[in-house]
Design an enzyme around this catalytic site. Structure first.
Site, PDB file in Angstrom:
ATOM      1  CG  LEU A   1      -1.793   1.273   1.394  1.00 13.59           C
ATOM      2  CD1 LEU A   1      -2.800   1.373   0.252  1.00 13.59           C
ATOM      3  CD2 LEU A   1      -2.503   1.277   2.741  1.00 13.59           C
TER       4      LEU A   1
ATOM      5  CD  GLN B   1      -2.937   5.581  -3.698  1.00 17.62           C
ATOM      6  OE1 GLN B   1      -3.834   5.919  -4.459  1.00 17.62           O
ATOM      7  NE2 GLN B   1      -3.142   4.746  -2.689  1.00 17.62           N
ATOM      8  N   GLY B   2       0.623   7.798  -7.372  1.00 13.54           N
ATOM      9  CA  GLY B   2       0.832   8.409  -8.683  1.00 13.54           C
ATOM     10  C   GLY B   2       2.179   9.089  -8.838  1.00 13.54           C
TER      11      GLY B   2
ATOM     12  N   GLY C   1       5.198   7.287  -8.412  1.00 11.04           N
ATOM     13  CA  GLY C   1       6.225   6.292  -8.729  1.00 11.04           C
ATOM     14  C   GLY C   1       6.796   5.547  -7.538  1.00 11.04           C
ATOM     15  CG  HIS C   2       6.401   7.173  -3.761  1.00 11.39           C
ATOM     16  ND1 HIS C   2       7.657   7.715  -3.629  1.00 11.39           N
ATOM     17  CD2 HIS C   2       5.532   8.225  -3.783  1.00 11.39           C
ATOM     18  CE1 HIS C   2       7.552   9.041  -3.561  1.00 11.39           C
ATOM     19  NE2 HIS C   2       6.288   9.367  -3.656  1.00 11.39           N
ATOM     20  N   GLY C   3       5.441   3.131  -5.722  1.00 13.00           N
ATOM     21  CA  GLY C   3       5.177   1.696  -5.791  1.00 13.00           C
ATOM     22  C   GLY C   3       6.228   0.969  -6.603  1.00 13.00           C
ATOM     23  CB  ALA C   4       7.729   1.687  -9.920  1.00 14.54           C
TER      24      ALA C   4
ATOM     25  CD  GLU D   1      -1.886 -14.149   0.728  1.00 18.73           C
ATOM     26  OE1 GLU D   1      -2.958 -14.344   1.308  1.00 18.73           O
ATOM     27  OE2 GLU D   1      -0.839 -13.852   1.323  1.00 18.73           O
TER      28      GLU D   1
END
Length: 408
Positions: free
Chosen positions: A230, A236-237, A239-242, A264
């Site tokens: 999360l 969000q938007g 680039g932190h997830g990548a 999972e």
């Protein structure tokens, strides 16, 4: 009858959308507490308030859950303009406060002044665990912001209490979220923090996190499986997830005992993110060179992706298809056809399984039972579904290719 309808109408006024009513904040400065512009709202609240995501018994309901930006010290308040019991004697209001208390750990405050005083202690908060990676992002004001990714585990002092506060966000933003049994030492935690300045001091704000469980693989390997991921909505938007997923992959790539990395029940958004990150990592491997892609998905690709990047065969195949699309001139009819057939060959797998099942059914089902199953396995329908799946894959793949080009 008219009286009943009138009563229902009046009671309906006491229904509140719990996604709108729940107000979340990550607070850095005292003035943020009264600034509506810093608030964000849940995507989901059904786990607490039922499938209709409605709380009954209040007008003007506001559920305030404010967190200090780093340590996530919590202010919890329930406010409303009127309650159904003020007007109706025999009607019970939902226990909103009790439902929220089920998910937030003890130690929160309901006093705004006390909460503001906790902001002064934020300077003492430091990221948990070991820093794996640091990176910068330019914001809309052209400032360069610095972020850090840390790996922590439950043995880090204070981390268990911090994680109990952090995981409350899952209930609002992951549809099927559940809390972890963190007593199991096979959990790894990866955290993203933003460094920021306040009154000349360097402070840290929580940005997001990922949990990974290390499964045993016979005889002496482990298979890290991503359980939850999360990035908090204000971040969000960007680039932190990548950045987080790539840092996690690189961490496990350095561990010889790791077999491969899985996830999972991944969401669609997670699969798209993974496609981008794994393609970025694989594009420089020799076996994925552009001049080799048109020869087909090879054993060398499977071996190199697994050995160097801990990527399993299924995920390596998707990477191959993305990179081959990038290397293919789709305006050339012959090359486009070859690519289409290559992707559809993989997509056809489930349909081929259906055909085998149909052959078995012919031997053991009564005619009337067979007819009902035949409808589900109609050849024309299969072709239409196959084409639809292919077009959706193309859309996803092109999105990855565009993102790679923008980051080049």
């Amino acid at each position: 009858m008219a009286d009943v309808n009138a009563m229902e109408k009046k009671l309906a006024e006491y229904k509140c959308d719990t996604n709108e009513a729940t107000c979340l904040k990550l607070v850095r400065f005292a003035e943020d507490v009264d600034d509506d512009g810093t608030a964000f709202h849940p995507e989901y609240s059904h786990q607490l308030f039922g499938d209709d995501e409605v709380a009954f018994g209040y007008k003007g309901l506001q559920i305030q859950l404010f967190y200090t930006a780093g340590n996530l010290s919590t202010l919890f308040k329930v406010k409303y303009s009127s309650k159904v019991t003020d007007t109706f004697d025999c009607v019970e209001a939902d226990d909103v406060e009790g439902k929220i208390r089920e998910i937030i750990p003890a130690g929160f405050t309901s006093n705004t002044d006390d909460f503001i005083s906790l902001l002064e202690k934020e300077a003492n908060f430091k990221p948990f665990g070991t820093m794996l990676h640091s990176y910068t992002v330019h914001n809309e004001e052209a400032e360069q912001l610095t972020y850090q990714i840390h790996k922590a585990d439950i043995s880090c002092p204070g981390f268990q209490e911090y994680h109990e506060r952090l995981q409350t966000f899952l209930m609002w933003f992951i549809e099927t979220a559940s809390f972890l049994d963190v007593d199991d030492d096979r959990w790894d935690f990866f955290l993203v923090f933003e460094k920021y300045n306040k009154d000349g001091e360097t402070l840290y704000a929580t940005v997001g996190y990922m949990t990974v469980y290390n499964y045993y693989v016979y005889p002496d390997k482990t298979r890290p499986r991503v359980s939850q991921m999360l990035i908090l909505p204000p971040f969000q938007g960007e680039g932190h997830g990548a950045q987080l997923l790539e840092a996690v992959h690189r961490f496990y790539c350095g561990l010889p005992k790791v077999q491969d990395i899985t996830a999972e029940d991944p969401s669609e958004n997670y699969v798209k993110l993974r496609d981008y990150v794994l393609t970025k990592l694989c594009q420089n491997l020799p076996s994925f060179d552009a001049d080799k892609l048109h020869l087909g998905f090879s054993a060398d690709m499977i071996k190199e992706a697994q050995e160097k990047l801990k990527i399993n065969k299924k995920h390596a195949r998707r990477v191959y298809e993305i990179l081959r699309l990038r290397a293919t001139d789709m305006s050339d009819e012959e090359k486009a056809r070859a690519y289409r057939l290559e992707v559809k060959k993989r997509l056809f797998g489930p349909y081929r399984k259906n055909q085998r099942e149909l052959a078995k059914m012919r031997k053991c089902l009564r005619p009337e039972e067979l007819v009902s199953h035949m409808g589900q396995l109609d050849t024309q329908t299969q072709h239409e579904e196959l084409e639809k799946s292919y077009q959706l894959a193309l859309e996803d793949y092109r999105r990855v290719i565009e993102r790679l080009a923008s980051q080049a």
